[in-house]
Motif scaffolding. Sequence first.
Motif, PDB file in Angstrom:
ATOM      1  N   ARG A  85     -17.413  19.951  13.609  1.00 13.49           N
ATOM      2  CA  ARG A  85     -17.274  21.370  12.879  1.00 13.49           C
ATOM      3  C   ARG A  85     -16.546  21.107  11.551  1.00 13.49           C
ATOM      4  O   ARG A  85     -16.812  21.643  10.713  1.00 13.49           O
ATOM      5  CB  ARG A  85     -16.794  22.495  13.917  1.00 13.49           C
ATOM      6  CG  ARG A  85     -16.849  24.015  13.399  1.00 13.49           C
ATOM      7  CD  ARG A  85     -18.119  24.255  13.141  1.00 13.49           C
ATOM      8  NE  ARG A  85     -18.193  25.671  12.756  1.00 13.49           N
ATOM      9  CZ  ARG A  85     -19.351  26.255  12.096  1.00 13.49           C
ATOM     10  NH1 ARG A  85     -20.353  25.615  11.829  1.00 13.49           N
ATOM     11  NH2 ARG A  85     -19.369  27.538  11.613  1.00 13.49           N
ATOM     12  N   PHE A  86     -15.182  20.727  11.937  1.00 16.96           N
ATOM     13  CA  PHE A  86     -14.365  20.499  10.605  1.00 16.96           C
ATOM     14  C   PHE A  86     -14.175  19.317   9.814  1.00 16.96           C
ATOM     15  O   PHE A  86     -13.857  19.367   8.776  1.00 16.96           O
ATOM     16  CB  PHE A  86     -12.980  20.945  11.200  1.00 16.96           C
ATOM     17  CG  PHE A  86     -12.890  22.303  11.749  1.00 16.96           C
ATOM     18  CD1 PHE A  86     -13.177  23.502  11.327  1.00 16.96           C
ATOM     19  CD2 PHE A  86     -12.650  22.410  13.356  1.00 16.96           C
ATOM     20  CE1 PHE A  86     -13.015  24.745  11.892  1.00 16.96           C
ATOM     21  CE2 PHE A  86     -12.728  23.508  13.892  1.00 16.96           C
ATOM     22  CZ  PHE A  86     -12.810  24.812  13.140  1.00 16.96           C
ATOM     23  N   VAL A  87     -14.527  18.283  10.377  1.00 16.91           N
ATOM     24  CA  VAL A  87     -14.850  16.973   9.731  1.00 16.91           C
ATOM     25  C   VAL A  87     -15.929  16.722   9.260  1.00 16.91           C
ATOM     26  O   VAL A  87     -16.215  16.278   7.947  1.00 16.91           O
ATOM     27  CB  VAL A  87     -14.253  15.916  10.837  1.00 16.91           C
ATOM     28  CG1 VAL A  87     -14.370  14.499  10.110  1.00 16.91           C
ATOM     29  CG2 VAL A  87     -12.571  16.177  11.363  1.00 16.91           C
ATOM     30  N   ARG A  88     -17.243  16.835   9.899  1.00 17.17           N
ATOM     31  CA  ARG A  88     -18.438  16.498   9.513  1.00 17.17           C
ATOM     32  C   ARG A  88     -19.272  17.806   8.979  1.00 17.17           C
ATOM     33  O   ARG A  88     -20.232  17.672   8.415  1.00 17.17           O
ATOM     34  CB  ARG A  88     -19.224  15.952  10.597  1.00 17.17           C
ATOM     35  CG  ARG A  88     -18.558  14.698  11.215  1.00 17.17           C
ATOM     36  CD  ARG A  88     -19.582  13.754  12.042  1.00 17.17           C
ATOM     37  NE  ARG A  88     -21.030  13.960  11.689  1.00 17.17           N
ATOM     38  CZ  ARG A  88     -21.646  13.053  10.772  1.00 17.17           C
ATOM     39  NH1 ARG A  88     -20.708  11.920  10.413  1.00 17.17           N
ATOM     40  NH2 ARG A  88     -22.744  12.639  10.625  1.00 17.17           N
ATOM     41  N   GLY A  89     -18.728  19.147   9.256  1.00 22.57           N
ATOM     42  CA  GLY A  89     -19.251  20.256   8.635  1.00 22.57           C
ATOM     43  C   GLY A  89     -20.429  20.519   9.301  1.00 22.57           C
ATOM     44  O   GLY A  89     -21.610  21.071   8.682  1.00 22.57           O
ATOM     45  N   ASN A  90     -20.772  20.233  10.557  1.00 24.41           N
ATOM     46  CA  ASN A  90     -21.907  20.339  11.142  1.00 24.41           C
ATOM     47  C   ASN A  90     -22.055  21.772  11.704  1.00 24.41           C
ATOM     48  O   ASN A  90     -21.107  22.525  11.985  1.00 24.41           O
ATOM     49  CB  ASN A  90     -22.186  19.532  12.593  1.00 24.41           C
ATOM     50  CG  ASN A  90     -22.306  18.111  12.182  1.00 24.41           C
ATOM     51  OD1 ASN A  90     -23.085  17.672  11.143  1.00 24.41           O
ATOM     52  ND2 ASN A  90     -21.882  17.132  13.066  1.00 24.41           N
ATOM     53  N   ALA A  91     -23.423  22.293  11.987  1.00 24.12           N
ATOM     54  CA  ALA A  91     -23.622  23.788  12.436  1.00 24.12           C
ATOM     55  C   ALA A  91     -22.987  23.814  13.700  1.00 24.12           C
ATOM     56  O   ALA A  91     -22.922  22.899  14.528  1.00 24.12           O
ATOM     57  CB  ALA A  91     -25.107  24.027  12.409  1.00 24.12           C
ATOM     58  N   LEU A  92     -22.856  25.138  14.244  1.00 27.26           N
ATOM     59  CA  LEU A  92     -22.156  25.298  15.412  1.00 27.26           C
ATOM     60  C   LEU A  92     -23.131  25.169  16.659  1.00 27.26           C
ATOM     61  O   LEU A  92     -22.625  24.474  17.580  1.00 27.26           O
ATOM     62  CB  LEU A  92     -21.968  26.997  15.795  1.00 27.26           C
ATOM     63  CG  LEU A  92     -21.323  27.592  16.928  1.00 27.26           C
ATOM     64  CD1 LEU A  92     -19.922  27.063  17.057  1.00 27.26           C
ATOM     65  CD2 LEU A  92     -21.268  29.123  16.908  1.00 27.26           C
ATOM     66  N   ASP A  93     -24.358  25.110  16.431  1.00 31.83           N
ATOM     67  CA  ASP A  93     -25.118  24.681  17.700  1.00 31.83           C
ATOM     68  C   ASP A  93     -25.262  23.228  17.696  1.00 31.83           C
ATOM     69  O   ASP A  93     -25.284  22.668  18.897  1.00 31.83           O
ATOM     70  CB  ASP A  93     -26.727  25.278  17.488  1.00 31.83           C
ATOM     71  CG  ASP A  93     -27.284  24.975  16.219  1.00 31.83           C
ATOM     72  OD1 ASP A  93     -26.675  24.219  15.351  1.00 31.83           O
ATOM     73  OD2 ASP A  93     -28.462  25.611  15.890  1.00 31.83           O
ATOM     74  N   ASP A  94     -25.411  22.477  16.441  1.00 33.75           N
ATOM     75  CA  ASP A  94     -25.235  21.040  16.628  1.00 33.75           C
ATOM     76  C   ASP A  94     -24.057  20.466  17.241  1.00 33.75           C
ATOM     77  O   ASP A  94     -23.892  19.634  18.091  1.00 33.75           O
ATOM     78  CB  ASP A  94     -25.330  20.443  15.145  1.00 33.75           C
ATOM     79  CG  ASP A  94     -26.648  20.244  14.863  1.00 33.75           C
ATOM     80  OD1 ASP A  94     -27.828  20.603  15.543  1.00 33.75           O
ATOM     81  OD2 ASP A  94     -26.790  19.918  13.571  1.00 33.75           O
ATOM     82  N   CYS A  95     -22.909  21.084  16.811  1.00 30.27           N
ATOM     83  CA  CYS A  95     -21.750  20.841  17.209  1.00 30.27           C
ATOM     84  C   CYS A  95     -21.478  21.009  18.960  1.00 30.27           C
ATOM     85  O   CYS A  95     -20.776  20.045  19.732  1.00 30.27           O
ATOM     86  CB  CYS A  95     -20.347  21.566  16.781  1.00 30.27           C
ATOM     87  SG  CYS A  95     -19.946  21.318  15.227  1.00 30.27           S
ATOM     88  N   THR A  96     -21.970  22.017  19.551  1.00 28.93           N
ATOM     89  CA  THR A  96     -22.465  22.315  20.825  1.00 28.93           C
ATOM     90  C   THR A  96     -22.935  21.107  21.711  1.00 28.93           C
ATOM     91  O   THR A  96     -22.429  20.506  22.546  1.00 28.93           O
ATOM     92  CB  THR A  96     -22.870  23.516  21.117  1.00 28.93           C
ATOM     93  OG1 THR A  96     -22.325  24.600  20.445  1.00 28.93           O
ATOM     94  CG2 THR A  96     -23.062  23.884  22.512  1.00 28.93           C
ATOM     95  N   ILE A  97     -24.166  20.782  21.379  1.00 27.91           N
ATOM     96  CA  ILE A  97     -24.968  19.691  21.873  1.00 27.91           C
ATOM     97  C   ILE A  97     -23.981  18.311  21.721  1.00 27.91           C
ATOM     98  O   ILE A  97     -23.963  17.634  22.839  1.00 27.91           O
ATOM     99  CB  ILE A  97     -26.123  19.539  21.292  1.00 27.91           C
ATOM    100  CG1 ILE A  97     -26.821  20.894  21.327  1.00 27.91           C
ATOM    101  CG2 ILE A  97     -27.170  18.641  22.060  1.00 27.91           C
ATOM    102  CD1 ILE A  97     -27.076  21.576  22.824  1.00 27.91           C
ATOM    103  N   GLN A  98     -23.645  18.116  20.770  1.00 26.85           N
ATOM    104  CA  GLN A  98     -22.739  16.743  20.268  1.00 26.85           C
ATOM    105  C   GLN A  98     -21.642  16.613  21.318  1.00 26.85           C
ATOM    106  O   GLN A  98     -21.051  15.561  21.927  1.00 26.85           O
ATOM    107  CB  GLN A  98     -22.128  16.806  19.055  1.00 26.85           C
ATOM    108  CG  GLN A  98     -23.254  16.530  17.981  1.00 26.85           C
ATOM    109  CD  GLN A  98     -22.721  16.619  16.508  1.00 26.85           C
ATOM    110  OE1 GLN A  98     -21.631  16.375  16.206  1.00 26.85           O
ATOM    111  NE2 GLN A  98     -23.780  17.177  15.716  1.00 26.85           N
TER     112      GLN A  98
END
Length: 320
Positions: A85-98
């Motif tokens: 979320r904060f380093v790569r700036g991914n979306a919330l849903d992407d961060c959840t699965i990752q």
Amino acid sequence: MADIISLLLPFFGLILIGYAAAKATKQPAEALGWLNTFIIYAALPALFFKLVSRTPIEELTRVDFIVTDIAATYAVFILLFAIGRFVRGNALDDCTIQSFAGAYGNIGYMGPGLALLALGEGAAVPVALIICFENALHFIVAPALMAAAGDDKRSGGQLAADIARKVALHPFILSTAAGFAVAAFHIDQPLAFQRLVDYLAQAAAPCALFAMGVTLALRPLKRVPTEIVYIVPAKLILHPIAVFLALTAVGGFEPVWIQAAVLLASLPTATNVFVIGQQYGVWQERASATILITTVLSVASVSLWLIAIRSGLLPLQLFP
């Protein structure tokens, strides 16, 4: 080393046989449906019921063990979520699965067979507790975060009801709860029923591992995520280390409980991570690639963890 190979060869061999069978026969994914149904609704629930129902109730109420294990698992989850979320700036849903890819191990299909094979019956209770409570929490966290991301369009009340129903009616949860009741009230089980449970339980590990191999074969490697460079070490190395440190810091647990928790934490990414991604249309190909890569690499990493456990290299009183 020969001892470790003798433990892992039948275990990973069954996965390889499933993989080879799927490649050779080229059966469609739908052909696996009834085997998965048998595993999820009959064999694994029978195994969990057997493990729990034949255990003294005082061993089943170790809330400190459950809370510590889950805290360590979700510490890894939160770390990966923060990176995404904060380093790569991914979306919330992407961060959840990752984050699930790095903290949700294949404990249901791989855990019981490997832990009982490597550590004996003493690992039965911690394995059952980890599988039951971690899965229950994952079933809650995943839809809650997806709802926060806007990918789940259900109302708050409907979402809460669906989550409660999914947790309460899952075969793993129901069978474990039934085992708790039998252990707590010292219910005598008829011999014929015990034999049925034993037959089903004996089929759990071979069928689950074979099905896992088939599943890996049916999901070819199409897209390798860049996040794999930190998800793989988080899942195969950081997660078991976090569990080990947390449990030894709290203390008061039998060595085999700590060993079982570390071994389950070292397992590769769960196939359920792909299922969650598929359900919400998020990170699907990359989740599939992560499962395949972590599973292949886990042959080496799980071997190393087993060597550390069996040889006594893993200290069980790190904090005096």
